[in-house]
Design an enzyme around this catalytic site. Structure first.
Site, PDB file in Angstrom:
ATOM      1  N   HIS A  70       0.825  -1.212   0.000  1.00  0.00           N
ATOM      2  CA  HIS A  70       0.000   0.000   0.000  1.00  0.00           C
ATOM      3  C   HIS A  70       0.859   1.261   0.000  1.00  0.00           C
ATOM      4  O   HIS A  70       1.462   1.602   1.009  1.00  0.00           O
ATOM      5  CB  HIS A  70      -0.886  -0.030   1.258  1.00  0.00           C
ATOM      6  CG  HIS A  70      -1.979   0.980   1.262  1.00  0.00           C
ATOM      7  ND1 HIS A  70      -3.216   0.715   1.797  1.00  0.00           N
ATOM      8  CD2 HIS A  70      -2.042   2.257   0.821  1.00  0.00           C
ATOM      9  CE1 HIS A  70      -3.989   1.783   1.677  1.00  0.00           C
ATOM     10  NE2 HIS A  70      -3.298   2.738   1.098  1.00  0.00           N
ATOM     11  N   HIS A 108       1.402   5.332  -2.238  1.00  0.00           N
ATOM     12  CA  HIS A 108       0.896   6.305  -3.213  1.00  0.00           C
ATOM     13  C   HIS A 108       2.091   6.900  -3.942  1.00  0.00           C
ATOM     14  O   HIS A 108       2.954   7.515  -3.317  1.00  0.00           O
ATOM     15  CB  HIS A 108       0.093   7.389  -2.513  1.00  0.00           C
ATOM     16  CG  HIS A 108      -1.101   6.852  -1.786  1.00  0.00           C
ATOM     17  ND1 HIS A 108      -2.337   6.742  -2.374  1.00  0.00           N
ATOM     18  CD2 HIS A 108      -1.238   6.355  -0.535  1.00  0.00           C
ATOM     19  CE1 HIS A 108      -3.197   6.216  -1.504  1.00  0.00           C
ATOM     20  NE2 HIS A 108      -2.551   5.958  -0.375  1.00  0.00           N
ATOM     21  N   ARG A 168       1.592   8.887  -6.693  1.00  0.00           N
ATOM     22  CA  ARG A 168       1.092  10.207  -7.131  1.00  0.00           C
ATOM     23  C   ARG A 168       1.157  10.479  -8.630  1.00  0.00           C
ATOM     24  O   ARG A 168       0.590  11.457  -9.095  1.00  0.00           O
ATOM     25  CB  ARG A 168       1.849  11.336  -6.411  1.00  0.00           C
ATOM     26  CG  ARG A 168       1.809  11.264  -4.894  1.00  0.00           C
ATOM     27  CD  ARG A 168       0.423  11.327  -4.344  1.00  0.00           C
ATOM     28  NE  ARG A 168       0.402  11.444  -2.884  1.00  0.00           N
ATOM     29  CZ  ARG A 168      -0.634  11.096  -2.139  1.00  0.00           C
ATOM     30  NH1 ARG A 168      -1.725  10.605  -2.697  1.00  0.00           N
ATOM     31  NH2 ARG A 168      -0.594  11.229  -0.842  1.00  0.00           N
ATOM     32  N   ASN A 176      -5.316   6.300  -6.726  1.00  0.00           N
ATOM     33  CA  ASN A 176      -5.904   7.645  -6.624  1.00  0.00           C
ATOM     34  C   ASN A 176      -4.990   8.702  -7.241  1.00  0.00           C
ATOM     35  O   ASN A 176      -4.573   9.661  -6.603  1.00  0.00           O
ATOM     36  CB  ASN A 176      -6.246   7.989  -5.168  1.00  0.00           C
ATOM     37  CG  ASN A 176      -5.051   7.934  -4.248  1.00  0.00           C
ATOM     38  OD1 ASN A 176      -4.052   7.293  -4.556  1.00  0.00           O
ATOM     39  ND2 ASN A 176      -5.125   8.623  -3.127  1.00  0.00           N
ATOM     40  N   ASP A 232      -9.063   3.252  -2.728  1.00  0.00           N
ATOM     41  CA  ASP A 232      -8.401   3.749  -1.515  1.00  0.00           C
ATOM     42  C   ASP A 232      -8.509   5.259  -1.347  1.00  0.00           C
ATOM     43  O   ASP A 232      -8.354   6.020  -2.287  1.00  0.00           O
ATOM     44  CB  ASP A 232      -6.916   3.379  -1.512  1.00  0.00           C
ATOM     45  CG  ASP A 232      -6.263   3.787  -0.204  1.00  0.00           C
ATOM     46  OD1 ASP A 232      -6.744   3.348   0.847  1.00  0.00           O
ATOM     47  OD2 ASP A 232      -5.288   4.559  -0.237  1.00  0.00           O
ATOM     48  N   HIS A 254     -10.778   0.314   1.866  1.00  0.00           N
ATOM     49  CA  HIS A 254     -10.484   1.436   2.775  1.00  0.00           C
ATOM     50  C   HIS A 254     -11.788   1.623   3.553  1.00  0.00           C
ATOM     51  O   HIS A 254     -12.786   2.050   2.994  1.00  0.00           O
ATOM     52  CB  HIS A 254     -10.143   2.676   1.939  1.00  0.00           C
ATOM     53  CG  HIS A 254     -10.129   3.966   2.709  1.00  0.00           C
ATOM     54  ND1 HIS A 254      -8.989   4.715   2.885  1.00  0.00           N
ATOM     55  CD2 HIS A 254     -11.105   4.658   3.336  1.00  0.00           C
ATOM     56  CE1 HIS A 254      -9.263   5.804   3.585  1.00  0.00           C
ATOM     57  NE2 HIS A 254     -10.552   5.796   3.873  1.00  0.00           N
ATOM     58  N   HIS A 270      -4.947  -0.598   6.027  1.00  0.00           N
ATOM     59  CA  HIS A 270      -4.639   0.201   7.227  1.00  0.00           C
ATOM     60  C   HIS A 270      -5.629   0.107   8.391  1.00  0.00           C
ATOM     61  O   HIS A 270      -6.307   1.073   8.717  1.00  0.00           O
ATOM     62  CB  HIS A 270      -4.408   1.658   6.850  1.00  0.00           C
ATOM     63  CG  HIS A 270      -5.379   2.224   5.833  1.00  0.00           C
ATOM     64  ND1 HIS A 270      -6.736   2.163   5.986  1.00  0.00           N
ATOM     65  CD2 HIS A 270      -5.164   2.864   4.655  1.00  0.00           C
ATOM     66  CE1 HIS A 270      -7.318   2.747   4.948  1.00  0.00           C
ATOM     67  NE2 HIS A 270      -6.383   3.172   4.135  1.00  0.00           N
ATOM     68  N   ASP A 295       1.436   2.660   3.577  1.00  0.00           N
ATOM     69  CA  ASP A 295       0.516   3.739   3.179  1.00  0.00           C
ATOM     70  C   ASP A 295       1.310   5.034   2.971  1.00  0.00           C
ATOM     71  O   ASP A 295       0.865   6.126   3.330  1.00  0.00           O
ATOM     72  CB  ASP A 295      -0.601   3.949   4.214  1.00  0.00           C
ATOM     73  CG  ASP A 295      -1.753   4.792   3.644  1.00  0.00           C
ATOM     74  OD1 ASP A 295      -1.699   5.146   2.451  1.00  0.00           O
ATOM     75  OD2 ASP A 295      -2.690   5.100   4.401  1.00  0.00           O
ATOM     76  N   HIS A 349       3.243  14.383   0.417  1.00  0.00           N
ATOM     77  CA  HIS A 349       2.563  15.644   0.118  1.00  0.00           C
ATOM     78  C   HIS A 349       3.584  16.768   0.063  1.00  0.00           C
ATOM     79  O   HIS A 349       4.676  16.654   0.629  1.00  0.00           O
ATOM     80  CB  HIS A 349       1.524  15.966   1.185  1.00  0.00           C
ATOM     81  CG  HIS A 349       0.312  15.089   1.128  1.00  0.00           C
ATOM     82  ND1 HIS A 349      -0.590  15.142   0.095  1.00  0.00           N
ATOM     83  CD2 HIS A 349      -0.141  14.123   1.972  1.00  0.00           C
ATOM     84  CE1 HIS A 349      -1.547  14.261   0.309  1.00  0.00           C
ATOM     85  NE2 HIS A 349      -1.299  13.616   1.433  1.00  0.00           N
TER      86      HIS A 349
END
Lengths: 476, 334
Positions: free
Chosen positions: A64, A66, A68, A98, A156, A183, A236, A334, A338
């Protein structure tokens, strides 16, 4: 073909075969060709990598994360995400859909896979959307996604709130043999909350996300899994109640698996007010060069804003019990990078997520050092268990002779200080900034190549050079 | 000799207490000691004296710049702070977000930097999100005075409430104060819990459970506060109270399903003559405003003999002068 590599004298931990002993590994090409206590025949130019006092284990597998890309390249790119993963000891990672556009068609799967392959480093296995555009309205072309190579389906970041649609997704997924990753969040209960609903949210006047928001949706999905016989993997898990629900489901024999993150295993709601958890040591206050900054308590720490939220010490206790009992199968990061602007704002506006690849091992090792998890159990949750969940148990997460040479080498006792600014990930957002962690990845070997090497680990020397040197000395 | 600006021939223009607050910012009352609150009261007394003069201005903060940065509608807090700064002779900047470039997408943090670079010594912040003043305090060098952040804190309101109670009843220690209304969403209640606890006041909270925070017990025990009585029964809450503090009920609470109807709330929680008679004779009635007449309180009580709502407003200016003086005029600035 890459140069042969002899990893010498490390502590081999391979939970897939119950191995935990000092030994050597010989890597030829992209495979492990020898695993044992002796010294096999090897080519003249074999590189020798001394691994004394280090743990040598299968490369970590992250179910899991991200990455981006496409869409949010200012947060992370596939290339920077892969570099961060390699630094964290990961050789295989599963990236969530996502993105923008979301991974809801074969073309986007191909885009991600191709971009990842260009790095020839960490293996990236995409997760496809359950619903088109992650909108929760109609199913994505799940068969097309499965053919393109997704290893799971997930929306997710959002739950599929429509129970009938979720039921259809599970039914449809059965024929594809690909699990649904849920999720679990009842958004009518989480209702724009920004942290765990508890005493800290009460004090800070912040909207809380009750544990019930997760547990209600988890209960629904477990019931649907029982109804449809679909493979369900729960993302998660964060609460004691969720562990109880999963235990019941497993006792019934449902094909359900679950993961927990390193931050949910070590941090509590009190991270939002800058309090350190019991098993980690904080070296200094959060980013502060100016003197007056240090006088301000780290209240409203948006780097501790994550979905699901950081819960309580009791929840942590039960999550750890869940890991030990096998109720929770895997540990997944996870990893959610950012930008500074996404995080340097008030709690309501700040983005959810923690940049997790580079701190995962260090913070998990605190559980080993405090005797809450054994080293082999921890490694199993990072290697062979996640491999089984994505149906790659025979090829990934093992040091067996003949298997792909994905190997992680780490020093369990090396202490280092987390500095988010030094992350290779574009996401510097970490609640562990300024913490001292014990346990550091020294090298990650992927397909027989050294994909990451810590600067404190000497460059491996060719075998022949050592021999020649020895011969030279003999002549004297 | 007198200067053109003050009636008294001393530096501050009033008899100020010798001590100063050893803090740069006022973000909440969670870390205020009893002594610090007493110091604010004493400074408030001196300010009240200034407000009683014909010329209501002293040059104490002349040459200082105070910015009012209000990102949420506010009448009384905002005008109270503006007036307080002017009475102290400070230059003021007022940022009305309806007109400022925040509408053009300038971020909260960028605006703060702008205010700092304009030379603001103190920035008074009102923000709809809890915690925004903490973010500001970490980001820039100016002193930050929290004028209300989301559901979290409203320290100047609590200090003026306590000051008003002290003015009317003398000693605060041991008083029974009952706070009635939407505790869950109230920054006034949260700051008052800290302030009253520091002053040894016994607190009773009264509201339906939907308007009470679920984890109040954990908050009280983890924060080492004296026990707080919680009840949903207004009559029980009022019995023997020295002070009744009412909170404004937002209309949206009914819309979001926290209350069946305003009518039912009025029936259960409105302060009526009959209910008021359950409290101690002469018990004070406070309300931070703005009042919803005929909802949390009857107009008769709001303007009646036991109401000190008008006093709260006038004391508000004195207390805000005291706070601005204590953090802007003190010795923290480099």
């Amino acid at each position: 073909m890459s140069q042969a590599l002899f990893i010498k004298g490390g502590c081999l931990v391979d939970p897939s075969r119950g191995i935990n002993r000092i030994g050597n590994l010989l890597v030829l090409g992209d495979s492990i060709v020898y695993e044992g206590e002796g010294v096999p025949e090897m080519p003249q130019d074999t590189l020798i990598l001394p691994a004394n006092n280090m743990i040598v284990c299968p490369g970590f597998i992250d179910l899991h994360c991200h990455l981006r890309e496409p869409g949010f390249e200012n947060k992370e790119t596939i290339a920077t995400g892969i570099a961060a993963a390699a630094r964290g000891g990961y050789s295989t990672i599963c990236c969530m859909p996502n993105t923008d556009p979301p991974i809801d068609s074969g073309a986007i799967v191909e885009y991600v896979t191709r971009k990842a392959a260009q790095e020839s480093s960490v293996h990236v296995l995409p997760v496809g959307c359950i619903t088109r555009g992650r909108k929760g309205l109609e199913l994505a072309d799940m068969d097309e996604l499965a053919r393109a190579g997704v290893i799971a389906f997930s929306d997710d970041g959002a739950s599929v709130t429509n129970s009938q649609l979720m039921c259809h997704a599970m039914d449809y997924s059965r024929a594809l043999g690909v699990p649904i990753v849920s999720h679990c969040e009842d958004t009518t209960l989480s209702n724009n909350g920004v942290m765990h609903e508890g005493w800290v949210s009460t004090m800070l006047g912040l909207k809380g996300i009750p544990s019930a928001a997760e547990e209600i949706m988890l209960a629904r999905d477990l019931i649907l899994a029982e109804l449809t016989h679909a493979k369900l993997h729960v993302a998660h898990v964060s609460t004691q109640g969720s562990v109880d629900l999963l235990r019941q489901a497993k006792e019934k024999g449902l094909p359900v698996t679950a993961e927990v993150t390193p931050h949910h295993l070590t941090l509590t709601e009190e991270s939002v007010i800058g309090k350190q958890p019991f098993c980690l040591r904080q070296l200094r206050q959060h980013a502060s060069s100016r003197e007056e900054k240090e006088l301000i308590p780290l209240f409203y720490n948006s780097n501790a804003k994550v979905s699901p939220p950081l819960r309580t010490a009791e929840d942590i206790e039960h999550l750890i019990i869940g890991l030990r009992e096998g109720v929770i199968d895997a540990i997944a990061t996870d990893h959610a990078p950012h930008t500074l602007a996404d995080k340097n704002c008030d709690m309501d506006k700040a983005a959810f997520g923690i940049s997790g690849f580079e701190t995962a091992l260090g913070c998990l090792m605190s559980l080993v050092h405090s005797n809450q998890l054994s080293i082999s159990l921890l490694i199993s949750k990072l290697t062979c268990e996640p491999a089984k969940i994505i149906g790659r148990g025979s090829e990934l997460g093992t040091l067996k002779e003949g298997s792909r040479a994905n190997i992680t080498i780490f020093d369990p006792d090396s202490e280092w200080e987390v500095d988010g600014q030094n992350f290779v990930s574009r996401g510097k957002n970490t609640p562990f900034h300024g913490y001292s962690l014990k346990g550091k990845v020294m090298a990650t070997i992927i397909n027989g190549r050294i994909a990451y090497r810590d600067s404190s680990l000497p460059l491996p020397k060719p075998f022949s050079a050592t021999k020649n040197k020895e011969r030279g000395e003999d002549k004297k | 000799m007198t200067t053109a600006f003050s009636e008294h021939d001393n530096a501050s223009g009033f008899s100020s207490p010798s001590a100063t607050l050893r803090r740069r910012h006022i973000l909440d009352l969670d870390d205020f000691s009893k002594d610090e609150i007493e110091l604010v009261f004493k400074t408030g007394d001196a300010m009240l004296e200034v407000l009683g003069r014909k010329i209501k201005q002293v040059p104490t903060l002349r040459g200082k710049i105070i910015a009012n940065f209000f990102i949420e509608p506010s009448t009384r807090t905002r005008s109270s702070f503006e007036l307080a700064a002017k009475h102290l002779g400070a230059s003021t900047i007022s940022l009305d977000t309806a007109k400022s470039s925040m509408l053009k997408g300038e971020s909260f943090i960028n605006t703060l930097h702008t205010l700092q670079n304009l030379g603001a010594d103190t920035i008074v912040i009102r923000h709809p999100q809890a915690g925004a003043p903490y973010l500001a305090a970490r980001e820039i060098r100016s002193s930050i005075l929290n004028a209300g952040d989301g559901w979290h804190a409203h320290p100047s309101q609590s200090l003026l409430d306590l000051y008003t109670i002290r003015q009317c009843l003398g000693n605060l220690e041991g008083l029974k104060v009952t706070i009635v209304g939407d505790i869950k969403h109230s920054r006034v209640a949260r700051s008052n819990i800290w302030g009253m606890n520091a002053m040894g006041i016994k607190i009773t909270l009264c509201a339906p459970y939907t308007l009470l925070p679920r984890h109040l017990d954990g908050f009280v025990s983890n924060s080492h506060l004296a026990p707080i009585v919680v009840t949903t029964n207004m009559e029980e809450a009022l019995r023997g109270a020295d002070v009744i503090m009412l909170l404004r009920l937002q209309g949206e609470r009914q819309e979001s399903g926290l209350l069946p109807s305003i009518r039912e709330y009025v029936r259960l929680y409105q302060l009526t003559e009959q209910r008021l008679s359950l409290a101690k004779p002469g018990a004070l009635v406070l309300h931070p405003g703005p009042i919803n007449e005929d909802i949390e309180i009857t107009p008769e009580i709001a303007s009646g003999a036991q109401s000190v709502i008008d006093k709260q407003i006038s004391n508000g200016v004195a207390i805000r002068m005291a706070l601005l003086y204590l953090i802007t005029g003190g010795n923290h600035a480099e």
